[in-house]
Design a protein around this motif. Structure first.
Motif, PDB file in Angstrom:
ATOM      1  N   UNK A 140      48.895  47.373  35.456  1.00  0.00           N
ATOM      2  CA  UNK A 140      48.284  48.317  34.532  1.00  0.00           C
ATOM      3  C   UNK A 140      46.772  48.321  34.614  1.00  0.00           C
ATOM      4  N   UNK A 141      46.206  49.474  34.278  1.00  0.00           N
ATOM      5  CA  UNK A 141      44.762  49.685  34.414  1.00  0.00           C
ATOM      6  C   UNK A 141      43.932  48.783  33.501  1.00  0.00           C
ATOM      7  N   UNK A 142      44.212  48.793  32.212  1.00  0.00           N
ATOM      8  CA  UNK A 142      43.385  48.044  31.262  1.00  0.00           C
ATOM      9  C   UNK A 142      43.390  46.553  31.550  1.00  0.00           C
ATOM     10  N   UNK A 143      44.570  46.013  31.808  1.00  0.00           N
ATOM     11  CA  UNK A 143      44.679  44.576  32.068  1.00  0.00           C
ATOM     12  C   UNK A 143      43.986  44.207  33.384  1.00  0.00           C
ATOM     13  N   UNK A 144      44.130  45.080  34.389  1.00  0.00           N
ATOM     14  CA  UNK A 144      43.494  44.815  35.681  1.00  0.00           C
ATOM     15  C   UNK A 144      41.975  44.839  35.555  1.00  0.00           C
ATOM     16  N   UNK A 145      41.443  45.840  34.867  1.00  0.00           N
ATOM     17  CA  UNK A 145      39.991  45.933  34.687  1.00  0.00           C
ATOM     18  C   UNK A 145      39.464  44.706  33.945  1.00  0.00           C
ATOM     19  N   UNK A 146      40.157  44.296  32.909  1.00  0.00           N
ATOM     20  CA  UNK A 146      39.731  43.119  32.144  1.00  0.00           C
ATOM     21  C   UNK A 146      39.692  41.882  33.045  1.00  0.00           C
TER      22      UNK A 146
ATOM     23  N   UNK B 183      40.549  38.031  39.640  1.00  0.00           N
ATOM     24  CA  UNK B 183      41.390  38.785  40.580  1.00  0.00           C
ATOM     25  C   UNK B 183      40.936  38.578  42.025  1.00  0.00           C
ATOM     26  N   UNK B 184      41.922  38.500  42.934  1.00  0.00           N
ATOM     27  CA  UNK B 184      41.593  38.405  44.361  1.00  0.00           C
ATOM     28  C   UNK B 184      42.012  39.657  45.132  1.00  0.00           C
ATOM     29  N   UNK B 185      42.991  40.401  44.613  1.00  0.00           N
ATOM     30  CA  UNK B 185      43.473  41.593  45.308  1.00  0.00           C
ATOM     31  C   UNK B 185      43.885  42.647  44.291  1.00  0.00           C
ATOM     32  N   UNK B 186      43.519  43.906  44.582  1.00  0.00           N
ATOM     33  CA  UNK B 186      43.838  45.017  43.694  1.00  0.00           C
ATOM     34  C   UNK B 186      44.676  46.034  44.461  1.00  0.00           C
TER      35      UNK B 186
ATOM     36  N   UNK C 195      37.834  54.891  38.355  1.00  0.00           N
ATOM     37  CA  UNK C 195      37.503  53.856  37.376  1.00  0.00           C
ATOM     38  C   UNK C 195      37.720  52.462  37.965  1.00  0.00           C
ATOM     39  N   UNK C 196      38.857  52.253  38.575  1.00  0.00           N
ATOM     40  CA  UNK C 196      39.163  50.924  39.112  1.00  0.00           C
ATOM     41  C   UNK C 196      38.272  50.583  40.309  1.00  0.00           C
ATOM     42  N   UNK C 197      38.003  51.568  41.159  1.00  0.00           N
ATOM     43  CA  UNK C 197      37.134  51.334  42.323  1.00  0.00           C
ATOM     44  C   UNK C 197      35.717  51.008  41.857  1.00  0.00           C
TER      45      UNK C 197
ATOM     46  N   UNK D 259      53.560  52.533  38.292  1.00  0.00           N
ATOM     47  CA  UNK D 259      52.337  51.794  38.013  1.00  0.00           C
ATOM     48  C   UNK D 259      51.196  52.398  38.807  1.00  0.00           C
ATOM     49  N   UNK D 260      50.062  52.665  38.152  1.00  0.00           N
ATOM     50  CA  UNK D 260      48.920  53.232  38.849  1.00  0.00           C
ATOM     51  C   UNK D 260      48.103  52.152  39.556  1.00  0.00           C
ATOM     52  N   UNK D 261      48.080  50.966  38.969  1.00  0.00           N
ATOM     53  CA  UNK D 261      47.316  49.866  39.554  1.00  0.00           C
ATOM     54  C   UNK D 261      47.944  48.520  39.174  1.00  0.00           C
ATOM     55  N   UNK D 262      47.713  47.558  40.022  1.00  0.00           N
ATOM     56  CA  UNK D 262      48.169  46.186  39.775  1.00  0.00           C
ATOM     57  C   UNK D 262      47.214  45.262  40.495  1.00  0.00           C
TER      58      UNK D 262
END
Length: 81
Positions: free
Chosen positions: A13-19, A26-29, A42-44, A73-76
């Motif tokens: 998820x986006x919010x959790x990944x950004x946080x 984080x090592x990989x997105x 946003x994530x980039x 899922x949009x991001x992880x």
């Protein structure tokens, strides 16, 4: 996407990944190519300037399945050891 489904050190998820990125955990997105442009941008943007491996996945459905969930899922991301 090896190990994404079986890893206990993943975030979906986006919010959790950004946080987690902002907290340098984080090592990989993973980003789905068919996610909304604003989500991808946003994530980039958050990843810029950080030493992160960004992997693009064809679809949100494929990313969700790789994460072992039944929804898209949009991001992880994978957490550092």
């Amino acid at each position: 996407m090896d190990g994404l489904k079986s890893s206990k050190k993943r975030i979906i998820g986006l919010k959790q990944t950004i946080k987690a990125i902002k907290e340098d955990k984080v090592c990989k997105v993973y980003i789905a190519k068919d996610a909304d442009e604003c989500i991808k941008n946003n994530i980039v943007e958050v990843c810029n300037g950080r030493d992160l491996n960004i992997v693009y996945v064809n679809t949100m459905k494929e990313l969700g399945e790789a994460c072992g969930i039944e929804v898209k899922a949009s991001t992880a991301s994978l957490l550092k050891d």
